[in-house]
Scaffold this active site. Structure first.
Site, short mmCIF file in Angstrom:
data_model
loop_
_atom_site.label_atom_id
_atom_site.label_comp_id
_atom_site.label_asym_id
_atom_site.label_seq_id
_atom_site.Cartn_x
_atom_site.Cartn_y
_atom_site.Cartn_z
N HIS A 29 64.73 58.40 -0.16
CA HIS A 29 65.22 57.97 -1.46
C HIS A 29 65.21 59.14 -2.44
O HIS A 29 64.55 60.15 -2.21
CB HIS A 29 64.29 56.91 -2.07
CG HIS A 29 63.93 55.78 -1.18
ND1 HIS A 29 64.42 54.50 -1.35
CD2 HIS A 29 63.08 55.69 -0.11
CE1 HIS A 29 63.91 53.69 -0.45
NE2 HIS A 29 63.10 54.39 0.32
N TYR A 30 65.88 58.97 -3.57
CA TYR A 30 65.58 59.80 -4.75
C TYR A 30 65.08 58.89 -5.85
O TYR A 30 65.34 57.68 -5.87
CB TYR A 30 66.76 60.65 -5.21
CG TYR A 30 68.02 59.95 -5.67
CD1 TYR A 30 68.00 58.84 -6.52
CD2 TYR A 30 69.26 60.43 -5.29
CE1 TYR A 30 69.16 58.24 -6.96
CE2 TYR A 30 70.43 59.83 -5.72
CZ TYR A 30 70.37 58.73 -6.56
OH TYR A 30 71.53 58.13 -7.00
N THR A 31 64.32 59.46 -6.80
CA THR A 31 63.69 58.65 -7.83
C THR A 31 64.60 58.36 -9.02
O THR A 31 64.37 57.38 -9.74
CB THR A 31 62.43 59.35 -8.35
OG1 THR A 31 62.81 60.59 -8.97
CG2 THR A 31 61.44 59.60 -7.23
N GLU A 54 60.03 59.10 -1.28
CA GLU A 54 60.78 59.29 -2.53
C GLU A 54 60.82 60.78 -2.86
O GLU A 54 59.81 61.48 -2.71
CB GLU A 54 60.13 58.52 -3.67
CG GLU A 54 60.31 57.01 -3.61
CD GLU A 54 61.63 56.55 -4.21
OE1 GLU A 54 62.43 57.42 -4.62
OE2 GLU A 54 61.85 55.33 -4.26
N HIS A 59 68.41 55.32 1.80
CA HIS A 59 68.33 54.01 1.16
C HIS A 59 69.73 53.38 1.08
O HIS A 59 69.90 52.17 1.26
CB HIS A 59 67.73 54.16 -0.24
CG HIS A 59 67.24 52.87 -0.83
ND1 HIS A 59 66.79 52.79 -2.13
CD2 HIS A 59 67.14 51.62 -0.32
CE1 HIS A 59 66.43 51.55 -2.39
NE2 HIS A 59 66.64 50.82 -1.30
N ASP A 72 71.10 56.29 -3.21
CA ASP A 72 70.19 57.39 -2.90
C ASP A 72 69.97 57.59 -1.40
O ASP A 72 70.08 56.63 -0.64
CB ASP A 72 68.84 57.17 -3.61
CG ASP A 72 68.22 55.82 -3.33
OD1 ASP A 72 68.93 54.81 -3.40
OD2 ASP A 72 67.00 55.76 -3.05
#
Length: 341
Positions: free
Chosen positions: A111-113, A175, A223, A233
């Site tokens: 994922h990215y935040t 993440e 994700h 993401d």
């Protein structure tokens, strides 16, 4: 005369007796009892001794795999053994462990935040969302662990891949601090890049997790792959091909196979693009690869978002959400390389 008759009768009797065949007398012979050979008794093969449970300050560990690795089974414990403590009874590990077991951790989701470092930490530790690990963007060597790998973190949400759903139950989430995307004047999403330091951290962390839990390449996902209608993401700037080429992480297609499919695909897109049967074929191929798309025979919104998620991962140069000949060729090459077993 009487004497003569006597002599004749005696001669007849002698002749009759001497002309009879010789008759053997029956002599009783006791039967010799047949002794059947007893089957050879194979000596019992002793079970190999199981490796011992290690005890350290009253905490027990079992760090050896005695199950069948070809079936993706593993009895090793990457942490202490958790046992019940029933009141009035003693739980013993005389026969521990059974070989019929494997890890809960079957997927790795990236994922990215969409937040800077400090806010990423706050949200992922203080709110109703989490991940097992957080990769910062501060240029140091630290990777933050937020959730025990043996526990579920709340990172995937409503999700599916191939035959599995609710992937929080079976995955580890990473993440990565990244601001996500902005939108330009035409409405196109412009995604932020990942630093080289972050990519190296992610690669090292992912490799460790994949090796320990024997996670297959088909289960290392974005994700967006497992929730394409609502997530983007880690987006098209995440270097999936670099991870594949340099670290043997995740999936990628073979260029020669893709080119073969591309040569055939161009004709399809010239003549069949809007045919419901052709659209259904593409949707079915996306579903076969793993995406949770329902074939409808129409270029609907869910299909567009699924194609977009696929392009984020495997064709980041063009993430329009529109299926074209090259995207179609890549999808077919991937399905050939990674069939469902």
């Amino acid at each position: 005369m009487r004497k003569t008759l006597y002599i004749i009768g005696l001669s007849t009797c002698v002749f009759s007796c001497t002309s009879q065949p010789n008759v053997k007398k029956n002599t009783y012979k006791p039967k010799t009892p047949v002794v059947q050979a007893k089957p050879a008794v194979k000596p019992a093969t002793p079970e190999p001794p199981k490796p011992k449970i290690i005890s350290d300050h009253g905490v027990e560990f079992f760090t050896t795999n005695i199950a069948d690795p070809t079936k993706n089974d593993n009895t090793a414990s990457y942490g202490s053994i958790v046992s019940a403590k029933p009141a009035g009874y003693k739980v013993v590990k005389t026969y521990f462990p059974a070989i019929a077991q494997n890890f809960r951790q079957r997927y790795l989701i990236l994922h990215y935040t969409a937040l800077p470092d400090d806010k990423s930490i706050t949200v992922l530790t203080q709110q109703a969302v989490s991940a097992h690990y957080l990769v910062n963007n501060t240029g140091d060597n630290d990777i933050y662990q937020l959730v025990d790998e043996n526990k579920r973190s709340y990172h995937a949400g409503v999700s599916s891949w191939r035959n599995d759903k609710n992937l929080n139950d079976t995955s580890i989430g990473i993440e990565i601090v990244n601001t996500g995307y902005t939108t330009d004047g035409s409405g196109k999403r412009i995604f932020a890049a990942f630093s080289d330091e972050q990519v190296r951290k992610v690669a090292a962390l992912a490799k460790d997790i994949i090796v320990r839990y024997q996670i297959p390449a088909t289960n290392v996902l974005a994700h967006a792959d497992i929730a394409p209608t609502r997530k983007q993401d880690p987006g098209p700037m995440f270097p999936w091909k670099k991870l594949y080429d340099e670290y043997q992480i995740g999936m990628w297609y073979d260029e020669a196979t893709k080119q073969n499919f591309f040569d055939l695909a161009q004709l399809d897109f010239t003549t069949r693009y809007n045919e419901p049967s052709f659209i259904f074929l593409i949707q079915t191929a996306l579903q076969k690869f793993g995406y949770g798309v329902d074939p409808s025979g129409q270029w609907d919104d869910a299909t567009k978002k699924t194609i977009e998620a696929f392009q984020y991962h495997f064709r980041p140069q063009n993430y329009s959400g529109i299926m074209d000949a090259e995207t179609w060729a890549i999808l077919q090459a991937l399905n050939q390389k990674y069939p469902i077993k």
